[in-house]
Design a protein around this motif. Sequence first.
Motif, PDB file in Angstrom:
ATOM      1  N   ARG A  36      37.564  47.043  45.181  1.00  0.00           N
ATOM      2  CA  ARG A  36      38.040  47.386  43.854  1.00  0.00           C
ATOM      3  C   ARG A  36      39.307  48.228  43.895  1.00  0.00           C
ATOM      4  O   ARG A  36      39.496  49.013  44.804  1.00  0.00           O
ATOM      5  CB  ARG A  36      36.977  48.211  43.117  1.00  0.00           C
ATOM      6  N   LEU A  56      37.127  45.216  39.100  1.00  0.00           N
ATOM      7  CA  LEU A  56      35.994  44.431  39.589  1.00  0.00           C
ATOM      8  C   LEU A  56      36.365  43.702  40.875  1.00  0.00           C
ATOM      9  O   LEU A  56      35.660  42.796  41.295  1.00  0.00           O
ATOM     10  CB  LEU A  56      35.528  43.431  38.514  1.00  0.00           C
ATOM     11  N   GLN A 107      34.856  38.097  41.751  1.00  0.00           N
ATOM     12  CA  GLN A 107      34.684  39.553  41.849  1.00  0.00           C
ATOM     13  C   GLN A 107      34.327  39.951  43.274  1.00  0.00           C
ATOM     14  O   GLN A 107      33.654  39.220  43.970  1.00  0.00           O
ATOM     15  CB  GLN A 107      33.522  40.026  40.969  1.00  0.00           C
ATOM     16  N   LEU A 119      32.994  43.702  44.578  1.00  0.00           N
ATOM     17  CA  LEU A 119      32.839  45.126  44.288  1.00  0.00           C
ATOM     18  C   LEU A 119      33.259  46.019  45.447  1.00  0.00           C
ATOM     19  O   LEU A 119      33.433  47.216  45.275  1.00  0.00           O
ATOM     20  CB  LEU A 119      31.398  45.431  43.885  1.00  0.00           C
ATOM     21  N   ARG A 173      38.961  41.768  41.421  1.00  0.00           N
ATOM     22  CA  ARG A 173      39.610  40.456  41.272  1.00  0.00           C
ATOM     23  C   ARG A 173      41.096  40.557  41.596  1.00  0.00           C
ATOM     24  O   ARG A 173      41.743  41.536  41.250  1.00  0.00           O
ATOM     25  CB  ARG A 173      39.417  39.962  39.838  1.00  0.00           C
TER      26      ARG A 173
END
Lengths: 507, 294, 305
Positions: free
Chosen positions: B59, B80, B54, B56, B82
Amino acid sequence: MVVNKHFSKLLLGALIAAGISTAAHAGKSNDTLNVAIDRELESIDNYYNTAREGIVISRMVWDGLLYRDPKTNEYLPNLATAYKWVDSKTLQFDLRKGVKFHNGEKFDADDVVFTLNYLADPANGAKPARNVNWWTNAEKLGEYKVQLNLKKEFPAALEFLSGPLVMYPNEYYGKNGPEGMALKPIGTGPYQVTSVEPGKRYKFKKYDGYHASSPKGKANIGNIVIRTIAESNTQLAELFSGGIDWIWKVKPDQAERIKSQGEFTVKNSSTMRIGYLNFDAMGRNGKNPMNDVRVRRAIAHSIDREGIVKALVQGESIVVNSLCFPSQFGCTQDVPTYDYNPEKAKKLLAEAGYPNGFETPFLAYRNRDYAEAMINNLNAVGISVKFEYLKYAAFRDKVQSGGAPFNFGTWGSYSINDVSAITSHFQSGGKDDYSKDPEVIKQLGIGDTSVDANVRKAAYKAALSRISGEAFMFPLWSYNTWYAFSKDVDFNPTPDEIPRFFTAKWM
Amino acid sequence: MSNENIATTAVTKASIYTRFTGHQGVMIGAFIVIAIVVVALFAPVLAPHDPYHQNLLTRLIPPVWDSRGSWEHVLGTDHLGRDYFSRLIYGARISLLIGFGAALISGLIGTIMGVMAGYFGGRVDMVVTFLITVRLSMPVVLVALAVVAIVGGSLQVVISVLGLLLWDRFAVVMRSSTLQIRSMDYVAAAQAVGCSTKRILMTEIMPNVVNNLIVIATLEMAHAIILEAALSFLGLGVQPPLPSWGLMVSEGKDMMLFEPWLITIPGVALFLLVLAINLMGDGVRDITAPENRN
Amino acid sequence: MLYYTLKRLALAALVALTVSFISFGLLYLSSDPAIAMAGETASDADIEAIRQLYGFDRPILVQYFDWLQRAAAGDLGKSYYFRTDVSALIGERLPTTMTLGVCAITFAILLSVPLGVAAAIRPNSIIDRIALFLSVMGQALPSFWFALMLIVFLSVSLRLLPTSGSDTWLHFVMPTVVLGYYAAPAIMRLTRTGMLEVLSTDYIRTARAKGLRPPVVLFKHALRNAIIPVVSLAAVQFGFMLGGSIVVETIFALHGAGFLAWESITRNDLPTVQGLILVFSLFYIVLTFFADLINAWLDPRIRIK
């Protein structure tokens, strides 16, 4: 923009020429505000529903003896013109004359006495119990004078009487009861109900006979229609196509993009809801790492609250360090805090005997992405989780039966602006309490029952400090709500998360 | 039909191979399926990032063809942060496992039940009809919800639940097909001659119902894969952070009107897989019973 | 015939019983009914009181038979959530779902059977390819995506149809397409396969040799036989629609029985779920019964033993 404006304008022109109505629901032009909510109400009767939408409707259709001003938090007279504490357990009210219910019935002491005594009787099952279980009975002292006898000292009494406790018509309710009220509600409020399709749609009309001296003020918008639309994308589609004029609880990423498109008004407001982590400090769920205060503090240091608030929660949310919302009476931020410090977290874990971390169950029922972000933080310090994402009922079940040593929850305090509505709920030895610390329970007890504001503040501060210091629970952040509505609407959200349609008007 | 089928069994291996490679549909389908299988097998090598990592701060970055995209994340990032391309690659594993696993389990259960019911009739038929009706009346979501509440939601649980719930169409179709075949002359003939039940089932019934079986199997494989997406939508399927395509689609739902690629990308992957399975199913049916083609 | 009907009725009762018992058990295992009934904000004392009052502390079998007794007499109890009669609640919501289901299956059949027949007559042609493509689309498109795309295009963009709700027949157009489209592929594929097989059989060749005109051959002989498994499947699909319309009903805000079922399950509203399951299982029983009858009529050789 998702839809090709040029193309659709051309088509639109052709369609209008073909006589197909495209402005079927234009809000302003037929003085109707179309609102969408995302859940079915159990009942429109204020005492038989628990959803926030029920609270919103109750302020529209009924009045209480007092009214809390959302800006100043002052308690203003509404159906009662004055009140007096005769002693610490007795309240007297002078009632307003000349108020009429929507069906013409006169408002007087009979209505107040009937309502309060009806609610006090547990056999009637009014919800939620904590709103109505703190007085023994109400007495009529005169045609416009009543007395309320409390069971014990209850400092939040005025808070409840200025919000959730609304007055019902004794003749109507006595005859028709909750079943009747659910299908045809009658109150004194600024809006009257014209149609009820239970769970689906409710229609309201401005009540022209509303008493002018009310602190709520007379309504401006003539008609309101509230529909249940469960799917958020459908709500947005209705907003875009003009079928709906006002929605709330818009997701932050969606709100951001709607705002940047510039076609609708988007507003954000903080709410009293806060998120928290609850730990099994006392071993209710058996022996587990959460029993150790160092583990709990380590977890507190491992969560990047600021990062999550900025990236995911967004809006007007803030990190909170105390198990309460800053505006609530008795809430103080002057408590031990934990900074985001994964290194410190790992050290604490090693001290507690978990140099390589451990695995733990982790429960949540909402905000899955926040939970996943936190799980990511935990993984970074060596803690792995067995994540269970449940529906609220199942989550509450499991937590309250002791089956959740580590969980992520939230609490909105039902917009009651008092620490007793949250901290005492979680840390007074009840079903959600996984620490049952004697000191905390004692201090909360003092705060909950004293009528002296300073005594209350001191007691709550002691309790909150100990909760944060021992990390019995870890406060995370406050929540916020996004509102999106047509540019024709002039609406202002309030921090108690109770939209007041009676103050909204057309631009 | 019967004469031709007896002839089929005598066909040589070589000619089946040539028919296989000559059939356009089956080749395209097989190619896609094999490609997806290869991607699934070599995921760790092919994926540029860790699908669970992840970030943040990065995003909802769109794919590279959008002005805000970049080659760092070819297919963008999710809510998230990814990497979507990596998740898509690893997601192949899960979708394949679910499709084949669930279809296999449900196919076995449903075929046995349906054929037994169709052939033996009488009490067996009653019992099977009873079970089918019970199964149809049970809401899938309720069973899934209860199972997840009791056992928790893992990939194995999802495959088992789907396998135990999707056999109804197999059973229904196999039963009615078998009922039809059973009353054929050649079956009566085989019975008169004294062939054992097992032999009749194997040589007379099965080859003649296998066409319908293949059709239903391909449908159910696709159904299982899509149903997993629907269960994920309700929170009862594969649990995050597992990168199943179905879960990626349901996680992208909230952004559907604004960043449609979040759904389109795994959606296209699902579509290709389902298409390939169908092509193969049709092709295999065509090949094994070519005299059905005009 | 009478014996057959009685047998089926007995079977029906047994099915309803089994299903209701299983679902009762499943709901029990996944939640505490006292908490469900007491609601979100009840205290310990409230919950205990309710547990006593409604007898939730009795053994599960006792509770089940209690429910069963009342259900047999027509009393499905009161919803934990709405506090109204379950039968009234279902009666209110079911018509929407039924309307949707009938429209959807009609749409599916009208779309898929002709397509399947056409594809079978000309295999590997353009028609066949289109049929295959549509069939795959129907399976692979997530219904919520399809539903929302239709809304965006037909409602938001073109303003041709209302977005959500159930007030007029226009409100049912998009939901019918989405739900029916979902059922179409299976019906189409099965029709096609069945037709392909039947078209190459001896008796079809004989019919052609006899000089019967192609349409007669097609419909009177071929389709009649090919359609048999399709009829069974269609019954299943229709039944599936009654319960499987959750997504469609949610997205189009149709407030039918499907939406009620899902919401009730997640709210642990046991009486409502039990009532709905009973109603749905009865529908299935009736549907499969009629499907078998139709099949027997189509092919007299299928004598139900």
